[in-house]
Design a protein around this motif. Sequence first.
Motif, PDB file in Angstrom:
ATOM      1  N   VAL A 199       0.871  -1.178   0.000  1.00  0.00           N
ATOM      2  CA  VAL A 199       0.000   0.000   0.000  1.00  0.00           C
ATOM      3  C   VAL A 199       0.905   1.224   0.000  1.00  0.00           C
ATOM      4  CG1 VAL A 199      -1.820   1.243   1.226  1.00  0.00           C
ATOM      5  CG2 VAL A 199      -1.780  -1.254   1.276  1.00  0.00           C
ATOM      6  N   GLU A 200       0.614   2.178  -0.875  1.00  0.00           N
ATOM      7  CA  GLU A 200       1.412   3.402  -0.964  1.00  0.00           C
ATOM      8  C   GLU A 200       0.507   4.621  -0.884  1.00  0.00           C
ATOM      9  OE1 GLU A 200       3.686   3.345  -4.601  1.00  0.00           O
ATOM     10  OE2 GLU A 200       4.947   1.680  -3.922  1.00  0.00           O
ATOM     11  N   LEU A 201       1.063   5.724  -0.411  1.00  0.00           N
ATOM     12  CA  LEU A 201       0.381   7.014  -0.421  1.00  0.00           C
ATOM     13  C   LEU A 201       0.733   7.675  -1.748  1.00  0.00           C
ATOM     14  CD1 LEU A 201       1.255   8.191   3.200  1.00  0.00           C
ATOM     15  CD2 LEU A 201      -0.653   6.757   2.441  1.00  0.00           C
ATOM     16  N   HIS A 202      -0.274   8.061  -2.530  1.00  0.00           N
ATOM     17  CA  HIS A 202      -0.031   8.596  -3.873  1.00  0.00           C
ATOM     18  C   HIS A 202      -0.635   9.986  -4.054  1.00  0.00           C
ATOM     19  CE1 HIS A 202       0.810   4.694  -6.329  1.00  0.00           C
ATOM     20  NE2 HIS A 202       1.673   4.881  -5.357  1.00  0.00           N
ATOM     21  N   GLU A 203      -0.061  10.670  -5.028  1.00  0.00           N
ATOM     22  CA  GLU A 203      -0.588  11.938  -5.512  1.00  0.00           C
ATOM     23  C   GLU A 203      -0.712  11.840  -7.021  1.00  0.00           C
ATOM     24  OE1 GLU A 203       2.134  15.177  -4.837  1.00  0.00           O
ATOM     25  OE2 GLU A 203       3.822  14.079  -5.660  1.00  0.00           O
ATOM     26  N   VAL A 204      -1.506  12.718  -7.606  1.00  0.00           N
ATOM     27  CA  VAL A 204      -1.628  12.803  -9.053  1.00  0.00           C
ATOM     28  C   VAL A 204      -1.213  14.209  -9.445  1.00  0.00           C
ATOM     29  CG1 VAL A 204      -3.192  12.715 -11.033  1.00  0.00           C
ATOM     30  CG2 VAL A 204      -3.464  11.083  -9.149  1.00  0.00           C
ATOM     31  N   VAL A 205      -0.271  14.297 -10.386  1.00  0.00           N
ATOM     32  CA  VAL A 205       0.222  15.594 -10.856  1.00  0.00           C
ATOM     33  C   VAL A 205       0.098  15.652 -12.371  1.00  0.00           C
ATOM     34  CG1 VAL A 205       1.801  15.952  -8.922  1.00  0.00           C
ATOM     35  CG2 VAL A 205       2.602  14.750 -10.940  1.00  0.00           C
ATOM     36  N   ALA A 206      -0.081  16.858 -12.898  1.00  0.00           N
ATOM     37  CA  ALA A 206      -0.159  17.056 -14.343  1.00  0.00           C
ATOM     38  C   ALA A 206       1.141  17.664 -14.825  1.00  0.00           C
ATOM     39  CB  ALA A 206      -1.341  17.958 -14.683  1.00  0.00           C
ATOM     40  N   ASP A 207       1.651  17.178 -15.957  1.00  0.00           N
ATOM     41  CA  ASP A 207       2.851  17.779 -16.530  1.00  0.00           C
ATOM     42  C   ASP A 207       2.448  18.963 -17.410  1.00  0.00           C
ATOM     43  OD1 ASP A 207       1.971  16.731 -18.968  1.00  0.00           O
ATOM     44  OD2 ASP A 207       3.471  15.124 -19.009  1.00  0.00           O
ATOM     45  N   ALA A 208       3.402  19.571 -18.076  1.00  0.00           N
ATOM     46  CA  ALA A 208       3.148  20.772 -18.884  1.00  0.00           C
ATOM     47  C   ALA A 208       2.124  20.516 -19.988  1.00  0.00           C
ATOM     48  CB  ALA A 208       4.453  21.286 -19.481  1.00  0.00           C
ATOM     49  N   SER A 209       2.053  19.281 -20.472  1.00  0.00           N
ATOM     50  CA  SER A 209       1.100  18.980 -21.544  1.00  0.00           C
ATOM     51  C   SER A 209      -0.284  18.623 -21.006  1.00  0.00           C
ATOM     52  CB  SER A 209       1.629  17.826 -22.399  1.00  0.00           C
ATOM     53  OG  SER A 209       1.619  16.627 -21.656  1.00  0.00           O
ATOM     54  N   GLY A 210      -0.402  18.539 -19.681  1.00  0.00           N
ATOM     55  CA  GLY A 210      -1.684  18.207 -19.076  1.00  0.00           C
ATOM     56  C   GLY A 210      -1.872  16.727 -18.794  1.00  0.00           C
ATOM     57  N   THR A 211      -0.873  15.917 -19.137  1.00  0.00           N
ATOM     58  CA  THR A 211      -0.947  14.492 -18.861  1.00  0.00           C
ATOM     59  C   THR A 211      -0.824  14.264 -17.361  1.00  0.00           C
ATOM     60  OG1 THR A 211       0.068  13.973 -20.990  1.00  0.00           O
ATOM     61  CG2 THR A 211       0.116  12.240 -19.316  1.00  0.00           C
ATOM     62  N   LYS A 212      -1.766  13.507 -16.817  1.00  0.00           N
ATOM     63  CA  LYS A 212      -1.754  13.241 -15.384  1.00  0.00           C
ATOM     64  C   LYS A 212      -0.910  12.006 -15.088  1.00  0.00           C
ATOM     65  CE  LYS A 212      -6.148  15.302 -14.134  1.00  0.00           C
ATOM     66  NZ  LYS A 212      -7.440  15.054 -13.479  1.00  0.00           N
ATOM     67  N   THR A 213      -0.095  12.138 -14.054  1.00  0.00           N
ATOM     68  CA  THR A 213       0.754  11.036 -13.618  1.00  0.00           C
ATOM     69  C   THR A 213       0.539  10.800 -12.136  1.00  0.00           C
ATOM     70  OG1 THR A 213       2.417  11.607 -15.283  1.00  0.00           O
ATOM     71  CG2 THR A 213       3.142  10.234 -13.447  1.00  0.00           C
ATOM     72  N   GLY A 244      -8.091  10.952  -8.888  1.00  0.00           N
ATOM     73  CA  GLY A 244      -7.425  12.018  -9.625  1.00  0.00           C
ATOM     74  C   GLY A 244      -6.651  12.970  -8.739  1.00  0.00           C
ATOM     75  N   ALA A 245      -6.517  12.646  -7.458  1.00  0.00           N
ATOM     76  CA  ALA A 245      -5.806  13.506  -6.498  1.00  0.00           C
ATOM     77  C   ALA A 245      -5.062  12.603  -5.509  1.00  0.00           C
ATOM     78  CB  ALA A 245      -6.808  14.414  -5.788  1.00  0.00           C
ATOM     79  N   ASP A 246      -4.806  13.093  -4.300  1.00  0.00           N
ATOM     80  CA  ASP A 246      -4.184  12.258  -3.278  1.00  0.00           C
ATOM     81  C   ASP A 246      -5.090  11.058  -2.999  1.00  0.00           C
ATOM     82  OD1 ASP A 246      -2.110  14.089  -3.036  1.00  0.00           O
ATOM     83  OD2 ASP A 246      -2.876  14.988  -1.185  1.00  0.00           O
ATOM     84  N   HIS A 247      -4.467   9.881  -2.801  1.00  0.00           N
ATOM     85  CA  HIS A 247      -5.226   8.662  -2.510  1.00  0.00           C
ATOM     86  C   HIS A 247      -4.306   7.611  -1.902  1.00  0.00           C
ATOM     87  CE1 HIS A 247      -3.644   8.184  -6.605  1.00  0.00           C
ATOM     88  NE2 HIS A 247      -3.547   6.894  -6.307  1.00  0.00           N
ATOM     89  N   PHE A 276     -16.549   2.041  -9.465  1.00  0.00           N
ATOM     90  CA  PHE A 276     -16.133   3.365  -9.931  1.00  0.00           C
ATOM     91  C   PHE A 276     -15.401   3.170 -11.246  1.00  0.00           C
ATOM     92  CE2 PHE A 276     -13.013   6.878 -10.080  1.00  0.00           C
ATOM     93  CZ  PHE A 276     -13.883   7.948 -10.049  1.00  0.00           C
ATOM     94  N   PRO A 277     -15.837   3.855 -12.316  1.00  0.00           N
ATOM     95  CA  PRO A 277     -15.181   3.658 -13.610  1.00  0.00           C
ATOM     96  C   PRO A 277     -13.734   4.139 -13.618  1.00  0.00           C
ATOM     97  CG  PRO A 277     -16.829   5.385 -13.758  1.00  0.00           C
ATOM     98  CD  PRO A 277     -16.938   4.790 -12.388  1.00  0.00           C
ATOM     99  N   GLY A 278     -13.416   5.112 -12.792  1.00  0.00           N
ATOM    100  CA  GLY A 278     -12.034   5.503 -12.569  1.00  0.00           C
ATOM    101  C   GLY A 278     -11.424   6.460 -13.559  1.00  0.00           C
ATOM    102  N   ASN A 279     -10.364   7.040 -13.083  1.00  0.00           N
ATOM    103  CA  ASN A 279      -9.511   7.892 -13.903  1.00  0.00           C
ATOM    104  C   ASN A 279      -8.442   6.998 -14.508  1.00  0.00           C
ATOM    105  OD1 ASN A 279     -11.037   9.924 -12.856  1.00  0.00           O
ATOM    106  ND2 ASN A 279      -9.488  10.640 -11.432  1.00  0.00           N
ATOM    107  N   GLN A 280      -7.784   7.457 -15.521  1.00  0.00           N
ATOM    108  CA  GLN A 280      -6.745   6.665 -16.165  1.00  0.00           C
ATOM    109  C   GLN A 280      -5.436   7.463 -16.194  1.00  0.00           C
ATOM    110  OE1 GLN A 280      -7.055   3.410 -17.021  1.00  0.00           O
ATOM    111  NE2 GLN A 280      -9.088   3.568 -16.129  1.00  0.00           N
ATOM    112  N   GLU A 281      -4.834   7.644 -15.031  1.00  0.00           N
ATOM    113  CA  GLU A 281      -3.552   8.323 -14.958  1.00  0.00           C
ATOM    114  C   GLU A 281      -2.443   7.332 -15.281  1.00  0.00           C
ATOM    115  OE1 GLU A 281      -5.505   8.144 -12.135  1.00  0.00           O
ATOM    116  OE2 GLU A 281      -6.359  10.136 -12.087  1.00  0.00           O
ATOM    117  N   ASN A 282      -1.269   7.853 -15.613  1.00  0.00           N
ATOM    118  CA  ASN A 282      -0.089   7.025 -15.762  1.00  0.00           C
ATOM    119  C   ASN A 282       0.545   6.875 -14.391  1.00  0.00           C
ATOM    120  OD1 ASN A 282      -0.236   6.743 -18.596  1.00  0.00           O
ATOM    121  ND2 ASN A 282       0.569   8.820 -18.823  1.00  0.00           N
ATOM    122  N   TYR A 283       1.186   5.749 -14.152  1.00  0.00           N
ATOM    123  CA  TYR A 283       1.839   5.509 -12.870  1.00  0.00           C
ATOM    124  C   TYR A 283       3.343   5.485 -13.053  1.00  0.00           C
ATOM    125  CZ  TYR A 283       3.493   3.094  -8.729  1.00  0.00           C
ATOM    126  OH  TYR A 283       4.180   2.750  -7.600  1.00  0.00           O
TER     127      TYR A 283
END
Length: 186
Positions: free
Chosen positions: A85-99, A120-123, A160-167
Motif C-alpha cells: 500500500v502506498e500514499l499517492h498523488e496525481v500531478v499534471a505535466d506541462a502537456s496536461g498528462t496526469k501522472t 485524480g488527487a491524493d489517494h 467506480f469507472p475511474g480515472n486513467q492516470e499514468n503511474y
Amino acid sequence: MFPITRPSRVIRGAVALAAAPVLLVACSSNDSTPASARAADAITIQDQWIKAADSGMSAAFGELTNTGDKALTVVSATSPASERVELHEVVADASGTKTMRPKKGGFVVPAGGSLALAPGADHIMFMGLNGPLRTGSETPVTLSFDDGSTMTFTAQVRDFPGNQENYVPDGDHHAGAPAPTPAPGA
C-alpha cells in the motif's frame, strides 16, 4: 515468643501507599507520547471507500479531518487486501498528462482542517491485490503517522469507472525515466 497478631490498619495502609507508585509504573505503557497528543487520536475519516477491482491495483478514498491544533502527517498505510500500500498523488505535466506517483513526505492534514483523498488527487494505492475487491464488501486500512501512532478504519468497496492516470513508481518523470504504466482507476 511473641503472639502472632494481625497487622494494624496503619501498617497495612502504609504498605498500600508504598506499593502504589510501583503498581502505577508497572501498569503504564511503554509509549512516551501522552494519548491526548497522539496524531491518530486527532484524526477522523469520513466518506471512506475503495474502488472495486478483480486484481492488480485499486485505491482508497475519503476525507481525513484533523481536530488537533498542529498539522499531522500520515507516512504510510497497510491493508490485508493488498501486498503493498502506498500514499499517492496525481500531478499534471506541462502537456496536461496526469501522472500518479508516491507522495514524498506523506499526507499532511492541516491543524483544524481536512485533506480530501479523491480519484485524480491524493489517494491510498493498493498494489498487488491479495484477491478481488467486490462491491459491497468492506476492507480495513491502517494509517501510520510520523509520531508512530496508528489508526484503522474500514472502507466499503464501491464500483467506480475511474480515472486513467499514468503511474510512475519512483516518482521520477523526467527524461530517461521508465515508461509510465497505466493505472486503473486511481
